[in-house]
Design a protein around this motif. Structure first.
Motif, PDB file in Angstrom:
ATOM      1  N   PRO A   1      36.333  41.182  37.542  1.00  0.00           N
ATOM      2  CA  PRO A   1      36.934  40.936  38.858  1.00  0.00           C
ATOM      3  C   PRO A   1      37.933  41.992  39.314  1.00  0.00           C
ATOM      4  O   PRO A   1      38.300  42.018  40.492  1.00  0.00           O
ATOM      5  N   THR A   2      38.404  42.861  38.407  1.00  0.00           N
ATOM      6  CA  THR A   2      39.504  43.760  38.781  1.00  0.00           C
ATOM      7  C   THR A   2      39.141  45.236  38.755  1.00  0.00           C
ATOM      8  O   THR A   2      40.026  46.078  38.920  1.00  0.00           O
ATOM      9  N   ILE A   3      37.858  45.573  38.551  1.00  0.00           N
ATOM     10  CA  ILE A   3      37.483  46.988  38.555  1.00  0.00           C
ATOM     11  C   ILE A   3      37.723  47.579  39.943  1.00  0.00           C
ATOM     12  O   ILE A   3      37.205  47.081  40.940  1.00  0.00           O
ATOM     13  N   GLY A   4      38.530  48.619  40.007  1.00  0.00           N
ATOM     14  CA  GLY A   4      38.824  49.275  41.270  1.00  0.00           C
ATOM     15  C   GLY A   4      39.864  48.587  42.123  1.00  0.00           C
ATOM     16  O   GLY A   4      40.186  49.066  43.213  1.00  0.00           O
ATOM     17  N   VAL A   5      40.397  47.472  41.631  1.00  0.00           N
ATOM     18  CA  VAL A   5      41.376  46.704  42.414  1.00  0.00           C
ATOM     19  C   VAL A   5      42.762  47.305  42.211  1.00  0.00           C
ATOM     20  O   VAL A   5      43.148  47.668  41.093  1.00  0.00           O
ATOM     21  N   ASP A   6      43.541  47.400  43.295  1.00  0.00           N
ATOM     22  CA  ASP A   6      44.880  47.970  43.211  1.00  0.00           C
ATOM     23  C   ASP A   6      45.787  47.074  42.371  1.00  0.00           C
ATOM     24  O   ASP A   6      45.542  45.876  42.197  1.00  0.00           O
ATOM     25  N   LEU A   7      46.843  47.668  41.839  1.00  0.00           N
ATOM     26  CA  LEU A   7      47.732  46.956  40.920  1.00  0.00           C
ATOM     27  C   LEU A   7      48.362  45.699  41.530  1.00  0.00           C
ATOM     28  O   LEU A   7      48.359  44.647  40.880  1.00  0.00           O
ATOM     29  N   PRO A   8      48.914  45.737  42.758  1.00  0.00           N
ATOM     30  CA  PRO A   8      49.498  44.501  43.314  1.00  0.00           C
ATOM     31  C   PRO A   8      48.486  43.353  43.404  1.00  0.00           C
ATOM     32  O   PRO A   8      48.813  42.202  43.107  1.00  0.00           O
ATOM     33  N   SER A   9      47.249  43.663  43.808  1.00  0.00           N
ATOM     34  CA  SER A   9      46.228  42.613  43.908  1.00  0.00           C
ATOM     35  C   SER A   9      45.827  42.113  42.531  1.00  0.00           C
ATOM     36  O   SER A   9      45.576  40.918  42.334  1.00  0.00           O
ATOM     37  N   ARG A  10      45.770  43.019  41.556  1.00  0.00           N
ATOM     38  CA  ARG A  10      45.435  42.610  40.193  1.00  0.00           C
ATOM     39  C   ARG A  10      46.493  41.666  39.644  1.00  0.00           C
ATOM     40  O   ARG A  10      46.180  40.644  39.023  1.00  0.00           O
ATOM     41  N   LEU A  11      47.758  41.984  39.896  1.00  0.00           N
ATOM     42  CA  LEU A  11      48.843  41.110  39.443  1.00  0.00           C
ATOM     43  C   LEU A  11      48.817  39.767  40.177  1.00  0.00           C
ATOM     44  O   LEU A  11      49.095  38.725  39.576  1.00  0.00           O
ATOM     45  N   ALA A  12      48.471  39.795  41.470  1.00  0.00           N
ATOM     46  CA  ALA A  12      48.383  38.548  42.240  1.00  0.00           C
ATOM     47  C   ALA A  12      47.269  37.658  41.712  1.00  0.00           C
ATOM     48  O   ALA A  12      47.426  36.430  41.630  1.00  0.00           O
ATOM     49  N   LEU A  13      46.136  38.263  41.342  1.00  0.00           N
ATOM     50  CA  LEU A  13      45.030  37.494  40.770  1.00  0.00           C
ATOM     51  C   LEU A  13      45.441  36.864  39.450  1.00  0.00           C
ATOM     52  O   LEU A  13      45.137  35.693  39.179  1.00  0.00           O
ATOM     53  N   LYS A  14      46.125  37.643  38.619  1.00  0.00           N
ATOM     54  CA  LYS A  14      46.558  37.131  37.318  1.00  0.00           C
ATOM     55  C   LYS A  14      47.548  35.976  37.485  1.00  0.00           C
ATOM     56  O   LYS A  14      47.441  34.943  36.821  1.00  0.00           O
ATOM     57  N   GLU A  15      48.502  36.150  38.402  1.00  0.00           N
ATOM     58  CA  GLU A  15      49.484  35.099  38.646  1.00  0.00           C
ATOM     59  C   GLU A  15      48.811  33.842  39.193  1.00  0.00           C
ATOM     60  O   GLU A  15      49.159  32.715  38.800  1.00  0.00           O
ATOM     61  N   ALA A  16      47.833  34.028  40.073  1.00  0.00           N
ATOM     62  CA  ALA A  16      47.123  32.881  40.641  1.00  0.00           C
ATOM     63  C   ALA A  16      46.371  32.117  39.555  1.00  0.00           C
ATOM     64  O   ALA A  16      46.387  30.875  39.536  1.00  0.00           O
ATOM     65  N   MET A  17      45.701  32.837  38.653  1.00  0.00           N
ATOM     66  CA  MET A  17      44.973  32.173  37.576  1.00  0.00           C
ATOM     67  C   MET A  17      45.906  31.342  36.704  1.00  0.00           C
ATOM     68  O   MET A  17      45.598  30.195  36.349  1.00  0.00           O
ATOM     69  N   ASN A  18      47.065  31.910  36.375  1.00  0.00           N
ATOM     70  CA  ASN A  18      48.016  31.171  35.537  1.00  0.00           C
ATOM     71  C   ASN A  18      48.536  29.924  36.234  1.00  0.00           C
ATOM     72  O   ASN A  18      48.690  28.868  35.617  1.00  0.00           O
ATOM     73  N   LYS A  19      48.790  30.015  37.553  1.00  0.00           N
ATOM     74  CA  LYS A  19      49.293  28.851  38.294  1.00  0.00           C
ATOM     75  C   LYS A  19      48.209  27.797  38.454  1.00  0.00           C
ATOM     76  O   LYS A  19      48.480  26.588  38.345  1.00  0.00           O
TER      77      LYS A  19
END
Length: 331
Positions: A188-206
């Motif tokens: 899901p994160t290939i080529g994705v910018d760092l802020p969006s990657r961190l947002a995805l990770k935070e969303a999954m944890n929540k």
């Protein structure tokens, strides 16, 4: 940390899968049609894993390791040649309709489920109808996830105008509106910018914290695995490692990285404590055993007047995974 059969939400037992492919001998159309030899490529060779409810599991491996094949089998897209797979006690390729209502699948940037010329909101409406979500529930969930993923100014624009990171957040939203028990995310994160990657990770944890959702993520991005519960590392269709990050670190983190900066030559002194890895203008890098940190002589050395600055760090996840691969290749 292996899930027991009593609490396993995913059970994969001795799964094997091979694909028929061809080797062309010759050139041109005639060569392709008449002068080719088929052979079978083994994609999975006796894979067995269990995942329990609420876990976030990273499925790692090089291209061709079997990760995507395993995901496709677990989601019922293809079936194995042998072995067994159960999600919620059901076989994915036999009970696809029942299982589909309980899983979400994000297939990465190359297999978008959003409509290119329409805004993601139209896809969300489609998912609402497919999964039979009532209007009130849909509005509440949409409002919650839009805020969580920070896409308030995004989801009403045409998909083709969005950045890759914005699209991937919308892809995830489309697959969690029906509140699945398991979400599979393939690269899901290939080529994705760092802020969006961190947002995805935070969303999954929540989402996991709020709903007990299980996530299984295949990835090549080492940074994606920093917060997962377990790492499953695959190579050539086999599982090389299936355990926690702490276990991986205990097996392969044989030393700490130390860098000392100085205007004088400290190479000889550094050699007394560990193995030199790099020497440059004004610095020396070396590795030490963790027990060395407790030595008074080492503490006096790095805090002494001859050392202008120092850095001590643990091996990175990438270094640990490379060590694991190297050991597996030597077997």
């Amino acid at each position: 940390m292996h899930a027991s059969n009593n609490d396993a939400i995913i059970e994969v037992k001795n799964v094997r899968k091979r694909f028929k492919t061809y080797k062309v001998r010759g050139s041109g159309a005639l060569g392709i049609l008449f002068n080719r030899q088929h052979f079978y490529k083994k994609a999975l060779q006796g894979v067995s894993i269990t995942v329990k409810s609420g876990e976030i599991v990273a499925l790692l491996g090089k291209n061709g390791s079997g990760k995507s094949t395993l995901i496709k089998i677990m989601t019922g897209i293809i079936h194995p040649d042998s072995g067994d797979v159960r999600l919620f006690g059901m076989r994915p390729w036999e009970d696809r309709i029942k299982i589909a209502s309980q899983i979400g699948v994000v297939l990465g940037a190359t297999h978008s489920q959003l409509y290119w010329d329409l805004p993601p909101f139209d896809t969300f409406l489609l998912m609402k109808e497919i999964y039979g979500i009532d209007d009130k529930t849909f509005r509440a969930r949409l409002r919650h996830f839009v805020e969580l993923l920070e896409i308030k100014d995004v989801y009403n624009r045409q998909t083709r105008t969005l950045s890759l990171g914005e699209r991937m957040k919308c892809e995830l939203l489309s697959q969690i509106l029906h509140m699945p028990r398991i979400v599979f995310m393939d690269e899901p994160t290939i080529g994705v910018d760092l802020p969006s990657r961190l947002a995805l990770k935070e969303a999954m944890n929540k989402i996991r914290a709020e709903n007990g959702t299980t996530f299984m993520i295949t990835t090549h991005v080492v940074e994606d695995v920093t917060d997962v519960d377990r790492i499953i590392l695959m190579d050539r269709g086999r599982v090389l490692f299936d355990d926690t990050q702490e276990r991986l670190r205990s097996l392969f983190a044989k030393g700490l990285h130390v860098t000392v900066y100085s205007r004088v030559d400290l190479l000889g002194k550094c050699k007394r404590y560990g193995n030199i890895t790099e020497v440059g203008p004004g610095f020396v890098k070396f590795t030490i055993k963790p027990s060395i940190l407790k030595r008074r002589s080492f503490q006096n050395f790095i805090t002494g007047s001859k050392v202008s600055d120092f850095r001590i760090s643990e091996p990175t996840m990438g270094e640990l995974l490379r060590s694991l691969y190297s050991r597996a290749r030597r077997r």
